[in-house]
Design a protein around this motif. Structure first.
Motif, PDB file in Angstrom:
ATOM      1  N   TYR A   1      27.407  -8.366  34.724  1.00  0.00           N
ATOM      2  CA  TYR A   1      26.493  -8.674  34.020  1.00  0.00           C
ATOM      3  C   TYR A   1      26.551  -8.931  32.190  1.00  0.00           C
ATOM      4  O   TYR A   1      27.103  -8.105  31.456  1.00  0.00           O
ATOM      5  N   ASP A   2      25.341  -9.451  31.960  1.00  0.00           N
ATOM      6  CA  ASP A   2      25.285 -10.093  30.679  1.00  0.00           C
ATOM      7  C   ASP A   2      24.232  -8.226  30.499  1.00  0.00           C
ATOM      8  O   ASP A   2      24.013  -7.533  31.123  1.00  0.00           O
ATOM      9  N   PHE A   3      25.006  -7.727  29.156  1.00  0.00           N
ATOM     10  CA  PHE A   3      24.571  -6.244  28.355  1.00  0.00           C
ATOM     11  C   PHE A   3      22.979  -7.141  27.698  1.00  0.00           C
ATOM     12  O   PHE A   3      23.074  -7.475  26.914  1.00  0.00           O
ATOM     13  N   THR A   4      22.036  -6.891  28.656  1.00  0.00           N
ATOM     14  CA  THR A   4      21.114  -6.770  27.461  1.00  0.00           C
ATOM     15  C   THR A   4      20.129  -6.150  27.790  1.00  0.00           C
ATOM     16  O   THR A   4      19.927  -4.878  28.205  1.00  0.00           O
ATOM     17  N   ILE A   5      19.644  -5.594  26.941  1.00  0.00           N
ATOM     18  CA  ILE A   5      19.172  -4.144  26.390  1.00  0.00           C
ATOM     19  C   ILE A   5      17.378  -5.051  26.187  1.00  0.00           C
ATOM     20  O   ILE A   5      16.710  -5.791  25.411  1.00  0.00           O
ATOM     21  N   THR A   6      16.499  -3.938  26.994  1.00  0.00           N
ATOM     22  CA  THR A   6      14.818  -4.194  26.584  1.00  0.00           C
ATOM     23  C   THR A   6      14.449  -2.999  26.268  1.00  0.00           C
ATOM     24  O   THR A   6      14.871  -2.099  26.811  1.00  0.00           O
ATOM     25  N   PRO A   7      13.297  -2.414  25.873  1.00  0.00           N
ATOM     26  CA  PRO A   7      12.378  -1.395  25.557  1.00  0.00           C
ATOM     27  C   PRO A   7      11.659  -0.909  26.526  1.00  0.00           C
ATOM     28  O   PRO A   7      12.076   0.148  27.213  1.00  0.00           O
ATOM     29  N   THR A   8      11.868  -1.497  27.905  1.00  0.00           N
ATOM     30  CA  THR A   8      11.356  -0.913  29.441  1.00  0.00           C
ATOM     31  C   THR A   8      12.767  -0.385  29.847  1.00  0.00           C
ATOM     32  O   THR A   8      12.232   0.600  30.441  1.00  0.00           O
ATOM     33  N   LEU A   9      13.436  -1.066  29.620  1.00  0.00           N
ATOM     34  CA  LEU A   9      14.478  -0.456  30.131  1.00  0.00           C
ATOM     35  C   LEU A   9      15.122   1.402  30.098  1.00  0.00           C
ATOM     36  O   LEU A   9      15.192   1.977  30.910  1.00  0.00           O
ATOM     37  N   LEU A  10      15.002   0.831  28.069  1.00  0.00           N
ATOM     38  CA  LEU A  10      15.190   2.187  27.543  1.00  0.00           C
ATOM     39  C   LEU A  10      13.865   3.477  28.078  1.00  0.00           C
ATOM     40  O   LEU A  10      14.331   4.519  28.418  1.00  0.00           O
ATOM     41  N   VAL A  11      12.557   3.410  27.804  1.00  0.00           N
ATOM     42  CA  VAL A  11      11.791   4.023  28.544  1.00  0.00           C
ATOM     43  C   VAL A  11      11.696   4.733  30.272  1.00  0.00           C
ATOM     44  O   VAL A  11      11.427   5.582  30.196  1.00  0.00           O
ATOM     45  N   LEU A  12      12.492   3.655  30.854  1.00  0.00           N
ATOM     46  CA  LEU A  12      12.356   4.057  32.529  1.00  0.00           C
ATOM     47  C   LEU A  12      13.554   5.222  32.693  1.00  0.00           C
ATOM     48  O   LEU A  12      13.097   5.957  33.726  1.00  0.00           O
ATOM     49  N   MET A  13      14.856   5.072  32.073  1.00  0.00           N
ATOM     50  CA  MET A  13      15.700   5.834  31.872  1.00  0.00           C
ATOM     51  C   MET A  13      15.447   7.217  30.765  1.00  0.00           C
ATOM     52  O   MET A  13      16.058   7.939  31.534  1.00  0.00           O
ATOM     53  N   VAL A  14      15.779   7.138  29.537  1.00  0.00           N
ATOM     54  CA  VAL A  14      16.033   7.910  28.419  1.00  0.00           C
ATOM     55  C   VAL A  14      15.427   9.024  28.399  1.00  0.00           C
ATOM     56  O   VAL A  14      15.591   9.942  28.905  1.00  0.00           O
ATOM     57  N   PRO A  15      13.569   9.020  28.805  1.00  0.00           N
ATOM     58  CA  PRO A  15      13.525  10.231  28.732  1.00  0.00           C
ATOM     59  C   PRO A  15      13.366  11.393  29.626  1.00  0.00           C
ATOM     60  O   PRO A  15      12.936  12.724  30.402  1.00  0.00           O
ATOM     61  N   ILE A  16      13.983  10.540  31.869  1.00  0.00           N
ATOM     62  CA  ILE A  16      14.240  11.856  32.481  1.00  0.00           C
ATOM     63  C   ILE A  16      15.668  12.819  32.402  1.00  0.00           C
ATOM     64  O   ILE A  16      16.052  13.401  32.291  1.00  0.00           O
ATOM     65  N   ALA A  17      16.419  12.647  30.890  1.00  0.00           N
ATOM     66  CA  ALA A  17      17.361  13.322  30.226  1.00  0.00           C
ATOM     67  C   ALA A  17      16.358  14.504  29.788  1.00  0.00           C
ATOM     68  O   ALA A  17      17.213  15.461  29.721  1.00  0.00           O
ATOM     69  N   ILE A  18      15.004  14.154  29.477  1.00  0.00           N
ATOM     70  CA  ILE A  18      14.861  16.529  29.219  1.00  0.00           C
ATOM     71  C   ILE A  18      14.480  17.014  30.777  1.00  0.00           C
ATOM     72  O   ILE A  18      14.492  18.008  30.351  1.00  0.00           O
ATOM     73  N   VAL A  19      14.894  16.019  31.905  1.00  0.00           N
ATOM     74  CA  VAL A  19      15.067  17.087  32.870  1.00  0.00           C
ATOM     75  C   VAL A  19      16.350  17.017  33.117  1.00  0.00           C
ATOM     76  O   VAL A  19      16.313  18.696  33.205  1.00  0.00           O
ATOM     77  N   THR A  20      17.062  16.468  33.209  1.00  0.00           N
ATOM     78  CA  THR A  20      18.300  16.989  33.190  1.00  0.00           C
ATOM     79  C   THR A  20      19.437  17.295  32.076  1.00  0.00           C
ATOM     80  O   THR A  20      20.445  18.569  32.385  1.00  0.00           O
ATOM     81  N   ILE A  21      19.303  17.471  30.913  1.00  0.00           N
ATOM     82  CA  ILE A  21      19.425  18.271  29.905  1.00  0.00           C
ATOM     83  C   ILE A  21      18.679  19.983  30.649  1.00  0.00           C
ATOM     84  O   ILE A  21      19.678  20.848  30.502  1.00  0.00           O
ATOM     85  N   SER A  22      17.352  19.882  30.664  1.00  0.00           N
ATOM     86  CA  SER A  22      17.049  21.589  31.547  1.00  0.00           C
ATOM     87  C   SER A  22      18.005  21.897  32.272  1.00  0.00           C
ATOM     88  O   SER A  22      17.936  22.924  32.415  1.00  0.00           O
ATOM     89  N   GLU A  23      18.782  20.782  33.605  1.00  0.00           N
ATOM     90  CA  GLU A  23      19.520  21.711  34.693  1.00  0.00           C
ATOM     91  C   GLU A  23      20.434  21.672  34.422  1.00  0.00           C
ATOM     92  O   GLU A  23      20.804  22.675  34.500  1.00  0.00           O
TER      93      GLU A  23
END
Length: 432
Positions: A227-249
């Motif tokens: 697949y093509d390596f494409t980065i969008t702001p929406t992509l980042l805010v969909l995935m990255v904030p969930i690290a808040i939960v997984t780091i706590s876990e």
């Protein structure tokens, strides 16, 4: 220091026969949940199994072979992966996984330089627990639709729903009425019983198994090739904030694991090392096409029951998982598990995710007579479950649980009053 009741300690190596048996036990403990995640998000179960083994070996190396933890597929990222896939294809979700791993790297670096207390203040239970509840409840329609409807349609089917109910009943029975290792594998037991019932009612299609080879390479998804390596702001805010939960876990699992094996993993090998190992495992998984990783409670439960803490056993389970991922017939057989069976087991699993958030609130003695706590949790729950969105541009949208996690952290930092810090409960675990 070794516990008096320890059967095999961290760096003790069992005999070959025991090592194989005990490693198989750990592999099957994580098996059901690890292959369920890719089934739900459109990834290959074989690549999820392969990357779980690789990630576990990486984690063990980074933590200096001191932490007997197995890394499997994370449920927290199911909805973000689904949403990222809808917007930009499965490649977008994989790129998002890479950036989640980068968050782990950054947090690990800061902890290494400054200590761990700041992250306990940033991610107290009043923020993390409601976000965990949101994750479980937001997934509930997915489980119900899978359980009740004919696959690929919105048409109700009592036949398929019966398979889901049998699966659910088997998983509940394994949890409540059995002891020992069986009680730690309700997902696997439920899937097996549901599958046998599905065979009896004729909703299993074996055509893919007949066509599959005995030995087959997993379905890799390589950035720039698959697949093509494409980065969008929406992509980042969909995935990255969930690290808040997984780091706590992750922190919670390290504390529980440390109490079981009588070690202080927050200090040695250090929270920065375990987070780095988790992040590297997630990064490699994303590069190969697997879901983000997390330490598995099922495997921690196996350690508690067997009192076998050997890293050789965990490493053996990881190697077996890698081996199984190349068995084409086995992976094809897994792909024949009916959607209704997966839906039935998801009803229990997603409910447990939500309930674990409630348990965190109770265990942390969160006082809902305190208006500050009431406000923070209420806003997180409604924003997350209600699907609130912030549209900044056509391509930059923050929504759902990602928005809920961000809002929760900001409210805890900005609202007047003294926040209840996670450091209190953490320090209690560390000192015991």
């Amino acid at each position: 220091m070794k516990n008096a009741q320890t059967v095999i300690d961290i760096n003790e190596r069992p005999s070959a026969g025991k090592l194989t048996t005990l490693s198989l036990q750990h592999m099957f403990a994580m098996f059901g949940a690890t292959i369920l995640v890719p089934q739900l998000v459109g990834l290959s179960p074989s690549i999820a199994l392969l990357t779980s083994g690789i990630a576990t070996l990486i984690f063990m190396f980074v933590t200096k072979f001191q932490v007997p933890a197995y890394l499997g597929s994370s449920f927290a990222f199911i909805i973000p992966i689904q949403m990222a896939t809808e917007q930009g294809g499965i490649g977008s979700a994989m790129i998002g996984s890479l950036f989640v791993a980068i968050v782990y790297f950054i947090v690990a670096l800061i902890i290494w330089k400054t200590g761990y207390k700041w992250i306990m203040k940033l991610l107290p239970p009043i923020v993390v627990a409601p976000v965990i509840i949101v994750i479980g409840l937001a997934l509930s329609p997915v489980a119900i639709n899978m359980a009740m409807n004919i696959p690929g349609t919105s048409e109700y089917s009592m036949l398929h729903f019966s398979a889901a109910l049998v699966t659910l009943a088997a998983a509940v029975s394994a949890t409540l009425f059995f002891k020992g290792i069986i009680s730690l594998m309700p997902v696997l037991i439920g899937i097996i019983v549901g599958y046998v019932y599905s065979l009896a009612i004729g909703i299993v299609d074996f055509s893919s198994v007949l066509k599959a080879k005995w030995i087959a390479s997993p379905d890799f998804l390589i950035p720039g090739i698959s697949y093509d390596f494409t980065i969008t702001p929406t992509l980042l805010v969909l995935m990255v904030p969930i690290a808040i939960v997984t780091i706590s876990e992750h922190i919670g699992h390290q504390l529980v694991l440390g109490k079981i094996v009588n070690r202080n993993y927050i200090k040695e090998p250090g929270l920065h090392r375990s987070l780095l190992g988790d992040g590297l495992g997630t990064f490699i998984s994303g590069l190969l096409g697997g879901p983000p990783k997390t330490t598995y409670g099922e495997n921690i439960g196996v350690l508690a029951i067997t009192r076998v803490y050997s890293v050789y056993v965990i490493g053996g389970a990881a190697i077996l998982a890698i081996f199984f991922s190349f068995l084409g017939k086995v992976m094809a057989l897994i792909s024949t598990i009916p959607t209704a069976v997966l839906g039935g087991i998801s009803i229990l699993l997603f409910g447990i995710i939500a309930s674990s958030g409630l348990r965190m609130l109770v265990d942390s003695n969160i006082d809902f007579g305190d208006k500050r706590n009431l406000v923070i949790s209420s806003i997180i729950l409604v924003i997350g479950i209600g699907g609130a969105k912030l549209h900044f541009t056509d391509t930059f949208v923050i929504e759902g649980m990602a928005l809920a996690a961000i809002v929760g952290v900001l409210l805890n930092l900005l609202l007047p009053g003294k926040p209840q810090e996670a450091i209190d409960s953490t320090q209690e675990h560390v000192n015991n």
